[in-house]
Design a protein around this motif. Structure first.
Motif, PDB file in Angstrom:
ATOM      1  N   THR A  95       0.854  -1.182   0.000  1.00  0.00           N
ATOM      2  CA  THR A  95       0.000   0.000   0.000  1.00  0.00           C
ATOM      3  C   THR A  95       0.891   1.234   0.000  1.00  0.00           C
ATOM      4  OG1 THR A  95      -1.752  -1.135   1.198  1.00  0.00           O
ATOM      5  CG2 THR A  95      -1.778   1.269   1.276  1.00  0.00           C
ATOM      6  N   TYR A  96       0.603   2.174  -0.901  1.00  0.00           N
ATOM      7  CA  TYR A  96       1.375   3.410  -1.028  1.00  0.00           C
ATOM      8  C   TYR A  96       0.517   4.590  -0.580  1.00  0.00           C
ATOM      9  CZ  TYR A  96       4.564   0.604  -3.826  1.00  0.00           C
ATOM     10  OH  TYR A  96       5.457  -0.357  -4.242  1.00  0.00           O
ATOM     11  N   THR A  97       1.063   5.419   0.322  1.00  0.00           N
ATOM     12  CA  THR A  97       0.369   6.599   0.827  1.00  0.00           C
ATOM     13  C   THR A  97       1.238   7.807   0.513  1.00  0.00           C
ATOM     14  OG1 THR A  97      -0.517   5.238   2.621  1.00  0.00           O
ATOM     15  CG2 THR A  97      -0.708   7.621   2.865  1.00  0.00           C
ATOM     16  N   TRP A  98       0.670   8.778  -0.220  1.00  0.00           N
ATOM     17  CA  TRP A  98       1.419   9.936  -0.723  1.00  0.00           C
ATOM     18  C   TRP A  98       1.147  11.174   0.126  1.00  0.00           C
ATOM     19  CZ3 TRP A  98       4.710   9.713  -4.959  1.00  0.00           C
ATOM     20  CH2 TRP A  98       4.703   8.506  -5.674  1.00  0.00           C
ATOM     21  N   PHE A  99       2.204  11.990   0.305  1.00  0.00           N
ATOM     22  CA  PHE A  99       2.130  13.219   1.091  1.00  0.00           C
ATOM     23  C   PHE A  99       2.751  14.370   0.306  1.00  0.00           C
ATOM     24  CE2 PHE A  99       2.378   9.595   3.889  1.00  0.00           C
ATOM     25  CZ  PHE A  99       1.426   9.847   4.861  1.00  0.00           C
ATOM     26  N   ALA A 100       2.185  15.588   0.458  1.00  0.00           N
ATOM     27  CA  ALA A 100       2.755  16.813  -0.114  1.00  0.00           C
ATOM     28  C   ALA A 100       3.065  17.724   1.066  1.00  0.00           C
ATOM     29  CB  ALA A 100       1.783  17.475  -1.079  1.00  0.00           C
ATOM     30  N   ASP A 101       4.352  18.005   1.273  1.00  0.00           N
ATOM     31  CA  ASP A 101       4.808  18.768   2.447  1.00  0.00           C
ATOM     32  C   ASP A 101       4.261  18.166   3.745  1.00  0.00           C
ATOM     33  OD1 ASP A 101       6.421  20.466   1.032  1.00  0.00           O
ATOM     34  OD2 ASP A 101       5.079  22.197   1.154  1.00  0.00           O
ATOM     35  N   GLY A 102       4.227  16.843   3.816  1.00  0.00           N
ATOM     36  CA  GLY A 102       3.811  16.148   5.031  1.00  0.00           C
ATOM     37  C   GLY A 102       2.316  15.993   5.218  1.00  0.00           C
ATOM     38  N   VAL A 103       1.514  16.503   4.297  1.00  0.00           N
ATOM     39  CA  VAL A 103       0.055  16.404   4.393  1.00  0.00           C
ATOM     40  C   VAL A 103      -0.424  15.298   3.451  1.00  0.00           C
ATOM     41  CG1 VAL A 103      -2.130  17.635   4.036  1.00  0.00           C
ATOM     42  CG2 VAL A 103      -0.138  18.846   4.975  1.00  0.00           C
ATOM     43  N   LEU A 104      -1.247  14.392   3.980  1.00  0.00           N
ATOM     44  CA  LEU A 104      -1.781  13.286   3.180  1.00  0.00           C
ATOM     45  C   LEU A 104      -2.537  13.816   1.970  1.00  0.00           C
ATOM     46  CD1 LEU A 104      -2.464  10.235   2.844  1.00  0.00           C
ATOM     47  CD2 LEU A 104      -4.505  10.688   4.214  1.00  0.00           C
ATOM     48  N   VAL A 105      -2.163  13.329   0.764  1.00  0.00           N
ATOM     49  CA  VAL A 105      -2.865  13.743  -0.456  1.00  0.00           C
ATOM     50  C   VAL A 105      -3.463  12.565  -1.216  1.00  0.00           C
ATOM     51  CG1 VAL A 105      -1.627  15.915  -0.792  1.00  0.00           C
ATOM     52  CG2 VAL A 105      -0.690  13.810  -1.773  1.00  0.00           C
ATOM     53  N   HIS A 106      -2.990  11.334  -0.934  1.00  0.00           N
ATOM     54  CA  HIS A 106      -3.520  10.198  -1.698  1.00  0.00           C
ATOM     55  C   HIS A 106      -3.118   8.876  -1.043  1.00  0.00           C
ATOM     56  CE1 HIS A 106      -4.791   7.868  -5.198  1.00  0.00           C
ATOM     57  NE2 HIS A 106      -3.617   7.286  -5.224  1.00  0.00           N
ATOM     58  N   ASP A 121      -0.701  20.794  -5.250  1.00  0.00           N
ATOM     59  CA  ASP A 121       0.592  20.213  -4.864  1.00  0.00           C
ATOM     60  C   ASP A 121       1.786  21.021  -5.383  1.00  0.00           C
ATOM     61  OD1 ASP A 121      -0.761  18.054  -3.684  1.00  0.00           O
ATOM     62  OD2 ASP A 121      -0.743  16.914  -5.560  1.00  0.00           O
ATOM     63  N   GLU A 122       1.541  21.965  -6.314  1.00  0.00           N
ATOM     64  CA  GLU A 122       2.648  22.729  -6.910  1.00  0.00           C
ATOM     65  C   GLU A 122       3.513  23.386  -5.841  1.00  0.00           C
ATOM     66  OE1 GLU A 122       1.668  25.607  -9.900  1.00  0.00           O
ATOM     67  OE2 GLU A 122       0.390  24.164 -10.943  1.00  0.00           O
ATOM     68  N   GLY A 123       4.821  23.276  -6.015  1.00  0.00           N
ATOM     69  CA  GLY A 123       5.767  23.883  -5.091  1.00  0.00           C
ATOM     70  C   GLY A 123       5.976  23.106  -3.804  1.00  0.00           C
ATOM     71  N   LYS A 124       5.308  21.989  -3.659  1.00  0.00           N
ATOM     72  CA  LYS A 124       5.431  21.179  -2.443  1.00  0.00           C
ATOM     73  C   LYS A 124       6.296  19.947  -2.715  1.00  0.00           C
ATOM     74  CE  LYS A 124       1.020  22.734  -0.649  1.00  0.00           C
ATOM     75  NZ  LYS A 124      -0.348  22.353  -0.349  1.00  0.00           N
ATOM     76  N   ALA A 125       6.927  19.448  -1.664  1.00  0.00           N
ATOM     77  CA  ALA A 125       7.753  18.240  -1.768  1.00  0.00           C
ATOM     78  C   ALA A 125       6.887  17.007  -1.535  1.00  0.00           C
ATOM     79  CB  ALA A 125       8.877  18.291  -0.734  1.00  0.00           C
ATOM     80  N   LEU A 126       6.943  16.071  -2.465  1.00  0.00           N
ATOM     81  CA  LEU A 126       6.207  14.818  -2.323  1.00  0.00           C
ATOM     82  C   LEU A 126       7.061  13.780  -1.598  1.00  0.00           C
ATOM     83  CD1 LEU A 126       4.507  14.154  -5.790  1.00  0.00           C
ATOM     84  CD2 LEU A 126       3.462  15.042  -3.704  1.00  0.00           C
ATOM     85  N   THR A 127       6.412  13.005  -0.758  1.00  0.00           N
ATOM     86  CA  THR A 127       7.009  11.799  -0.182  1.00  0.00           C
ATOM     87  C   THR A 127       5.954  10.706  -0.259  1.00  0.00           C
ATOM     88  OG1 THR A 127       6.332  12.415   2.062  1.00  0.00           O
ATOM     89  CG2 THR A 127       8.596  12.985   1.406  1.00  0.00           C
ATOM     90  N   VAL A 128       6.390   9.468  -0.133  1.00  0.00           N
ATOM     91  CA  VAL A 128       5.458   8.348  -0.165  1.00  0.00           C
ATOM     92  C   VAL A 128       5.906   7.315   0.864  1.00  0.00           C
ATOM     93  CG1 VAL A 128       6.688   7.222  -2.079  1.00  0.00           C
ATOM     94  CG2 VAL A 128       4.290   6.644  -1.653  1.00  0.00           C
ATOM     95  N   THR A 129       4.919   6.751   1.555  1.00  0.00           N
ATOM     96  CA  THR A 129       5.174   5.668   2.503  1.00  0.00           C
ATOM     97  C   THR A 129       4.589   4.397   1.918  1.00  0.00           C
ATOM     98  OG1 THR A 129       5.145   7.128   4.412  1.00  0.00           O
ATOM     99  CG2 THR A 129       4.733   4.812   4.838  1.00  0.00           C
ATOM    100  N   ALA A 130       5.396   3.344   1.896  1.00  0.00           N
ATOM    101  CA  ALA A 130       4.940   2.042   1.410  1.00  0.00           C
ATOM    102  C   ALA A 130       4.892   1.095   2.600  1.00  0.00           C
ATOM    103  CB  ALA A 130       5.896   1.509   0.345  1.00  0.00           C
ATOM    104  N   SER A 131       3.867   0.238   2.636  1.00  0.00           N
ATOM    105  CA  SER A 131       3.755  -0.706   3.752  1.00  0.00           C
ATOM    106  C   SER A 131       3.062  -1.988   3.309  1.00  0.00           C
ATOM    107  CB  SER A 131       2.996  -0.061   4.914  1.00  0.00           C
ATOM    108  OG  SER A 131       1.700   0.318   4.505  1.00  0.00           O
TER     109      SER A 131
END
Length: 167
Positions: A95-106, A121-131
């Motif tokens: 399962t992949y959970t996406w964040f933009a500047d630390g805020v859940l987006v998907h 999301d423009e100008g924000k840093a994306l991160t993703v957590t996989a589990s």
């Protein structure tokens, strides 16, 4: 110490051994000792007659990487790697959970590793957590580092033009 009859570690005067992921699952550990007084070598003696299966570590983590640079309106994917996976460790979809500047987006459906950044999301840093839960029933997860670039403006946006009034 041996794993399925192959010597994997010789410990001189040591009493511990830490098995690695390559021996988990079907491999077993046996302990034997040889003694010498400097001039005579005595026969190997088995210290334990039982063999112990090497179990999965309950504290493994995933390595997660975002592929490419994020652009508004263009799907981006993530890759999760279980560096300790041995023969089918990943038994369920990740399962992949996406964040933009630390805020859940998907939060994608299980196995869905993609996300399409939006105008917000423009100008924000994306991160993703996989589990996922591994074959031994242990939860595993990992979070990506933010990519070097933030979400960029789409280069293909168009305007809608309306003429007000009668010419």
């Amino acid at each position: 110490v041996s794993g399925d009859a192959t010597a994997v570690n010789t410990v001189l005067a040591g009493l511990t051994y830490t098995p690695t992921a390559e021996y988990e699952g079907s491999d077993t550990l046996n302990v034997s000792a040889t003694s010498t007084d400097g001039s005579n070598t005595y026969p190997t003696a088995t210290i334990a007659s039982t063999t112990i299966a090497v179990a999965e570590s309950p504290t493994e983590t995933l390595t997660v990487v975002i592929n490419g640079a994020p652009v508004e309106g263009v799907a981006i994917t993530a890759t999760a790697t279980d560096t300790n996976a041995v023969g089918g460790d990943v038994t369920a979809p990740i399962t992949y959970t996406w964040f933009a500047d630390g805020v859940l987006v998907h939060t994608g459906a299980s196995g869905d590793n993609s996300y399409t950044p939006t105008e917000a999301d423009e100008g924000k840093a994306l991160t993703v957590t996989a589990s996922f839960t591994d074959a031994a029933g242990n939860p595993e997860s990992g979070t990506s580092a933010a990519p070097a670039a933030t979400v960029a403006e789409s280069p293909t946006e168009t305007l809608t033009v309306v003429i007000n009034g009668a010419p």
